[in-house]
Design a protein around this motif. Structure first.
Motif, PDB file in Angstrom:
ATOM      1  N   VAL B 150      85.535  60.117  11.863  1.00  0.00           N
ATOM      2  CA  VAL B 150      86.102  61.604  12.021  1.00  0.00           C
ATOM      3  C   VAL B 150      86.150  61.916  13.384  1.00  0.00           C
ATOM      4  CG1 VAL B 150      85.731  63.665  11.517  1.00  0.00           C
ATOM      5  CG2 VAL B 150      85.533  62.099   9.655  1.00  0.00           C
ATOM      6  N   ILE B 151      85.100  61.634  14.142  1.00  0.00           N
ATOM      7  CA  ILE B 151      84.789  62.091  15.647  1.00  0.00           C
ATOM      8  C   ILE B 151      86.016  61.191  16.579  1.00  0.00           C
ATOM      9  CG2 ILE B 151      83.540  62.000  17.640  1.00  0.00           C
ATOM     10  CD1 ILE B 151      81.103  62.474  15.835  1.00  0.00           C
ATOM     11  N   SER B 152      86.265  59.810  16.064  1.00  0.00           N
ATOM     12  CA  SER B 152      87.061  59.111  17.031  1.00  0.00           C
ATOM     13  C   SER B 152      88.489  59.690  16.595  1.00  0.00           C
ATOM     14  CB  SER B 152      87.307  57.710  16.432  1.00  0.00           C
ATOM     15  OG  SER B 152      85.860  57.314  16.911  1.00  0.00           O
ATOM     16  N   ALA B 153      88.616  59.930  15.686  1.00  0.00           N
ATOM     17  CA  ALA B 153      90.151  60.750  15.273  1.00  0.00           C
ATOM     18  C   ALA B 153      90.529  62.046  15.791  1.00  0.00           C
ATOM     19  CB  ALA B 153      90.186  60.958  13.570  1.00  0.00           C
ATOM     20  N   TYR B 154      89.380  62.812  15.878  1.00  0.00           N
ATOM     21  CA  TYR B 154      89.400  64.093  16.631  1.00  0.00           C
ATOM     22  C   TYR B 154      89.819  63.998  18.063  1.00  0.00           C
ATOM     23  CZ  TYR B 154      87.981  68.287  19.010  1.00  0.00           C
ATOM     24  OH  TYR B 154      88.155  69.336  20.081  1.00  0.00           O
ATOM     25  N   LEU B 155      88.893  62.880  18.604  1.00  0.00           N
ATOM     26  CA  LEU B 155      89.103  62.445  19.878  1.00  0.00           C
ATOM     27  C   LEU B 155      90.735  62.097  20.318  1.00  0.00           C
ATOM     28  CD1 LEU B 155      86.050  60.826  20.913  1.00  0.00           C
ATOM     29  CD2 LEU B 155      86.585  63.210  21.838  1.00  0.00           C
ATOM     30  N   ALA B 156      91.320  61.345  19.371  1.00  0.00           N
ATOM     31  CA  ALA B 156      92.600  60.660  19.565  1.00  0.00           C
ATOM     32  C   ALA B 156      93.605  61.895  19.100  1.00  0.00           C
ATOM     33  CB  ALA B 156      92.538  59.327  18.955  1.00  0.00           C
ATOM     34  N   GLY B 157      93.118  62.785  18.545  1.00  0.00           N
ATOM     35  CA  GLY B 157      94.170  63.777  18.097  1.00  0.00           C
ATOM     36  C   GLY B 157      94.830  63.067  16.973  1.00  0.00           C
ATOM     37  N   ARG B 158      94.354  62.376  16.165  1.00  0.00           N
ATOM     38  CA  ARG B 158      94.883  61.779  14.822  1.00  0.00           C
ATOM     39  C   ARG B 158      94.238  62.236  13.658  1.00  0.00           C
ATOM     40  NH1 ARG B 158      91.954  57.555  13.132  1.00  0.00           N
ATOM     41  NH2 ARG B 158      90.801  56.613  14.533  1.00  0.00           N
ATOM     42  N   LYS B 159      94.836  62.018  12.346  1.00  0.00           N
ATOM     43  CA  LYS B 159      94.168  62.373  11.243  1.00  0.00           C
ATOM     44  C   LYS B 159      93.140  61.340  10.834  1.00  0.00           C
ATOM     45  CE  LYS B 159      95.524  63.806   6.611  1.00  0.00           C
ATOM     46  NZ  LYS B 159      96.140  63.166   5.563  1.00  0.00           N
ATOM     47  N   PRO B 160      91.772  61.541  10.307  1.00  0.00           N
ATOM     48  CA  PRO B 160      90.936  60.554  10.222  1.00  0.00           C
ATOM     49  C   PRO B 160      91.497  59.692   8.815  1.00  0.00           C
ATOM     50  CG  PRO B 160      89.794  62.565  10.053  1.00  0.00           C
ATOM     51  CD  PRO B 160      91.491  62.880  10.131  1.00  0.00           C
ATOM     52  N   ALA B 161      91.332  58.234   8.941  1.00  0.00           N
ATOM     53  CA  ALA B 161      91.613  57.285   7.962  1.00  0.00           C
ATOM     54  C   ALA B 161      90.377  57.098   7.130  1.00  0.00           C
ATOM     55  CB  ALA B 161      92.027  56.150   8.588  1.00  0.00           C
ATOM     56  N   ILE B 162      90.397  58.413   6.083  1.00  0.00           N
ATOM     57  CA  ILE B 162      89.287  58.366   5.091  1.00  0.00           C
ATOM     58  C   ILE B 162      90.206  58.072   3.785  1.00  0.00           C
ATOM     59  CG2 ILE B 162      87.438  59.583   4.217  1.00  0.00           C
ATOM     60  CD1 ILE B 162      86.563  58.704   7.012  1.00  0.00           C
ATOM     61  N   ALA B 163      89.626  57.159   3.071  1.00  0.00           N
ATOM     62  CA  ALA B 163      90.307  56.933   1.770  1.00  0.00           C
ATOM     63  C   ALA B 163      90.039  57.941   0.766  1.00  0.00           C
ATOM     64  CB  ALA B 163      89.951  55.481   0.986  1.00  0.00           C
ATOM     65  N   ALA B 164      90.972  58.649  -0.277  1.00  0.00           N
ATOM     66  CA  ALA B 164      90.798  59.665  -1.030  1.00  0.00           C
ATOM     67  C   ALA B 164      90.660  59.012  -2.414  1.00  0.00           C
ATOM     68  CB  ALA B 164      91.802  60.425  -0.807  1.00  0.00           C
ATOM     69  N   HIS B 165      90.541  57.869  -2.551  1.00  0.00           N
ATOM     70  CA  HIS B 165      90.603  57.301  -3.987  1.00  0.00           C
ATOM     71  C   HIS B 165      89.271  57.266  -4.327  1.00  0.00           C
ATOM     72  CE1 HIS B 165      90.704  53.413  -1.286  1.00  0.00           C
ATOM     73  NE2 HIS B 165      89.433  53.629  -1.677  1.00  0.00           N
ATOM     74  N   SER B 166      89.063  56.780  -5.781  1.00  0.00           N
ATOM     75  CA  SER B 166      87.550  56.712  -6.541  1.00  0.00           C
ATOM     76  C   SER B 166      87.027  55.388  -6.065  1.00  0.00           C
ATOM     77  CB  SER B 166      87.887  56.677  -8.092  1.00  0.00           C
ATOM     78  OG  SER B 166      88.320  55.458  -8.190  1.00  0.00           O
ATOM     79  N   VAL B 167      85.494  55.310  -6.322  1.00  0.00           N
ATOM     80  CA  VAL B 167      84.723  54.324  -6.151  1.00  0.00           C
ATOM     81  C   VAL B 167      85.234  52.790  -6.871  1.00  0.00           C
ATOM     82  CG1 VAL B 167      82.093  53.633  -6.680  1.00  0.00           C
ATOM     83  CG2 VAL B 167      82.828  55.689  -5.759  1.00  0.00           C
ATOM     84  N   CYS B 168      85.728  53.222  -7.956  1.00  0.00           N
ATOM     85  CA  CYS B 168      86.513  51.962  -8.647  1.00  0.00           C
ATOM     86  C   CYS B 168      87.262  51.025  -7.728  1.00  0.00           C
ATOM     87  CB  CYS B 168      87.242  52.333  -9.779  1.00  0.00           C
ATOM     88  SG  CYS B 168      86.398  52.930 -11.293  1.00  0.00           S
ATOM     89  N   VAL B 169      87.925  51.802  -6.617  1.00  0.00           N
ATOM     90  CA  VAL B 169      88.745  50.802  -5.808  1.00  0.00           C
ATOM     91  C   VAL B 169      87.587  49.800  -5.002  1.00  0.00           C
ATOM     92  CG1 VAL B 169      90.490  50.954  -4.168  1.00  0.00           C
ATOM     93  CG2 VAL B 169      90.751  52.303  -5.995  1.00  0.00           C
ATOM     94  N   GLU B 170      86.581  50.648  -4.532  1.00  0.00           N
ATOM     95  CA  GLU B 170      85.634  50.094  -3.683  1.00  0.00           C
ATOM     96  C   GLU B 170      84.968  49.061  -4.285  1.00  0.00           C
ATOM     97  OE1 GLU B 170      83.322  53.487  -1.975  1.00  0.00           O
ATOM     98  OE2 GLU B 170      84.304  53.085  -0.423  1.00  0.00           O
TER      99      GLU B 170
END
Lengths: 429, 258
Positions: B150-170
């Motif tokens: 999240v901090i890196s994305a903020y510094l780079a001016g992009r959207k954070p790459a955080i998955a929105a799926h469920s724990v099942c996928v993990e």
């Protein structure tokens, strides 16, 4: 009459939200209040009606820095209430997990929160500009503690693997072996850290404390034992409420604990060391002597040395436990819930953390009481503040403020369970 | 032309266990690099050097439980260009939101001998109930690698790459055998990813500490739990922990009142 009030509105480099009010009248300290305004979260209220299996997961959330302490006290209380003993290698694994928490919590405090006080830095990051090797080495030790917690607990904050009766999943010898190697490196770094802390400019200041800690017949206490004090208390943990009481004071959301007969007492590294130093391995006792520690240390500013010593001990103990580990046949001891009361008490990094739960027949919690270390130390912190400020009444407010902040940080207070910068406002009349 | 001025970071605490902000100090390998990439302008748990706002990036831990904090968060928002809430307390009200289902006066008198000294609100609520939030990072605790993202994305001016799926996928990614098919009730199918399917990897059911995923099928999961023998009380308890006040968990838990 000359009156001055020194206030610190928000303590820094401590865990949680606290402040300091100091009232000085005619050159004497009239009041020294560590004001804790951390919002109450009411764990003991909402635990009622919950199940015994949920307990370790819920109480972990009392503190992100010492979750294992809460989990261990809770499972101990459940097991005692249901009449089971978790021994052998399962007990070893719990002690090993707890070593991980001692290492990460103490290393955080020694290097990141406390050491900057002695060298005049606002934080470890700026301290790293001149003392980079110490900061990097301290971080490496801390990382080893966290790695141990991750392996045994799943993660370093709010681990998921501890349950009543034992664990959900057991580590294999092969998984533990590389951890043993990392901990040997951490132990060597921790030994150097102890030597480094002993070179810090430590103020001369001693108090006549009543030390309270656990005592085990053969081990330096972590996960259990009797409760003992330097003034003769020697009781089963179930008798805690006969000997100690908590008082609610207006300036704090943390309750103040007292020895009923006498008043303030001290828990944590200084108390454990004073009451149990003879149980430390010879290598650690010899390191203590090298660092200038006698069998008892009454100087709270020197707690940084004792805390570093406990890091070295916890690394050495973890290496030993890993070396002796054999995979148990089962991850849990079988049991059935039953109605009753259970007590738990262990040595959290900051001192004894005591629990009592009453259970219904199906293991539902009927009542809960938790006494965390920082609320036990609060009266001693205030006594230290009064003494420290009393010796400095003629000094500039900034000097008083800095030394008082440091006095509070000597305790590694965990205010979330019950803060390195104090904003100061002075009223003179 | 890059600015010589580093972005100014502030870390704020409200009602919480401190675990999420501790995640920053737990980045042992990255901490000194982070301190080089941003100016740590206000982080009382780590430093006594506090600089005045405004701040470019504020990380907010904890929930709102007192009248004082309800005012303080407004001030934090005013001083912050980009505000990220971190953890279950800040994003959902935390475990202390269990008071929202109960009588808080009775709670106070259970814990404290002199309730008149205690000033508290009847509810524990997420930061987004009080001010606009620019990004929410879930978890109890948050995953420190996700925080760095999240901090890196903020510094780079992009959207954070955080998955929105469920724990099942993990679980599938990790190669875990499904604990539900072995008879263990699990909240994984409705829970936001981020932990790496930790609990199933440790042979227990997920207990939902990352809160609800987007559009979870709560009814279906409750049905599966009942088929495994779970009683209404078990389902309600499981949903009422660290994200109890998050809407999908809250509504489903209310459907299982005795």
């Amino acid at each position: 009459m000359t009156t001055k009030t020194i206030k610190v509105d928000y303590l820094a480099r401590v865990e949680g939200e606290g402040a300091l009010d100091l009232h000085i009248e005619d050159g004497a300290v009239k009041a020294a209040n560590l004001r804790i305004f951390e919002p109450p979260r009411f764990f003991e209220a909402f635990l009622r009606g919950r199940g015994y299996m949920e307990l370790p997961d819920i109480v972990a959330r009392i503190c992100g820095i010492c979750p294992v302490a809460y989990q261990m006290g809770a499972v101990q209380a459940v097991e005692r209430a249901f009449g089971i003993e978790v021994g052998g290698q399962l007990r070893t694994l719990r002690r090993l997990l707890y070593c991980g928490e001692w290492i990460e919590s103490h290393a955080l405090h020694v290097v990141m929160l406390h050491a900057p006080d002695f060298l005049g830095y606002p934080d470890a990051i700026r301290m790293a500009e001149k003392h980079g090797d110490v900061v990097r080495s301290g971080l490496a030790v801390k990382k080893a503690g966290n790695a141990l917690m991750c392996l045994l607990g799943g993660r370093e904050i709010h681990p998921v693997n501890v349950r009543p009766g034992g664990f959900y999943r057991l580590p294999t010898k092969a998984e533990l072996a590389p951890m043993g190697e990392e901990l040997k490196r951490a132990r060597d770094q921790a030994f150097d850290l102890v030597r480094w802390t002993s070179t810090l400019p430590i103020p001369d200041f001693e108090q006549d404390y009543e030390f309270v800690a656990m005592r085990h017949e053969s081990e330096y206490p972590i996960t259990g034992g009797r409760l003992v004090s330097s003034r003769g208390i020697d009781i089963d943990i179930g008798d805690f409420e006969n000997e100690f009481e908590e008082r609610h004071v207006p300036h704090s959301t943390a309750l103040h604990a007292m020895v009923k007969q006498r008043g303030a007492y001290l828990v944590g590294p200084l108390a454990r060391y004073a009451l149990n130093s003879q149980l430390l391995p010879e290598t650690i006792q010899s390191l203590a002597r090298e660092a200038g520690l006698g069998p008892v240390c009454n100087n709270p500013f020197r707690s940084i040395v004792v805390r570093a010593l406990e890091v070295a001990f916890a690394c050495e103990e973890a290496v030993r436990l890993i070396g002796e580990y054999e995979l148990p046949e089962a991850a849990t001891v079988p049991f059935e819930p039953r109605a009753g009361t259970g007590f738990g008490c262990t040595e959290a990094p900051r001192g004894i953390c005591w629990h009592r739960y009453d259970f219904e027949e199906d293991g539902t919690i009927r009542a809960a009481r938790i006494v965390p270390p920082t609320s036990q130390n609060q009266p001693s912190i205030e006594a230290d503040l009064a003494a420290v400020a009393g010796s400095l009444v003629e000094a500039d407010d900034d000097v008083i403020r800095d030394r008082c902040e440091q006095t509070i940080r000597n305790y590694d207070p965990c205010i979330s369970c019950s803060a390195h910068f104090l904003k100061l406002s002075v009223h003179r009349s | 032309m890059p600015s010589l001025q580093r972005p100014r970071l502030a870390v704020w605490k409200f009602a919480s266990c401190d675990g999420c902000q501790l995640s920053i100090l737990d980045c042992e390998d990255e901490l000194l690099a982070l301190a080089g990439a941003v100016e740590i302008a206000n982080f009382p748990e780590a430093s006594s050097a506090i600089s005045e706002g405004p701040y470019d990036l504020s990380l907010v831990e904890g929930s709102i439980t007192t009248p004082h904090d309800a005012r303080r968060i407004q001030d934090v928002r005013e001083q912050s260009k980009f505000l990220v809430t971190i953890g279950a307390c800040a994003t959902a009200g935390g475990i202390q939101a269990l008071r929202n289902f109960a009588d808080v006066d009775e709670f106070v008198s259970t814990v404290y001998a002199s309730p008149r000294y205690i000033e508290t609100l009847a509810t524990s609520t997420p930061i987004s109930d009080h001010v606009a939030v620019d990004y929410e990072l879930h978890g109890c605790p948050i995953n420190k690698m996700q925080l760095l993202e999240v901090i890196s994305a903020y510094l780079a001016g992009r959207k954070p790459a955080i998955a929105a799926h469920s724990v099942c996928v993990e679980c599938k990614q990790r190669g875990n055998v499904c604990v539900m098919v072995q008879g263990t009730p699990c909240l994984g199918p409705v829970t936001h990813a981020g932990c790496g399917a930790l609990c199933p990897a440790y042979r227990r059911g997920c207990y939902g500490c990352y809160g609800p995923m987007e559009t979870p099928n709560m009814k279906s999961l409750a049905g599966e739990w009942q088929a495994l023998g779970a009683q209404p009380r078990d389902i309600q308890r499981a949903l009422r922990t660290f994200n109890a006040w998050a809407e999908p968990f809250r509504e489903e838990s209310e459907a299982h009142d005795d």
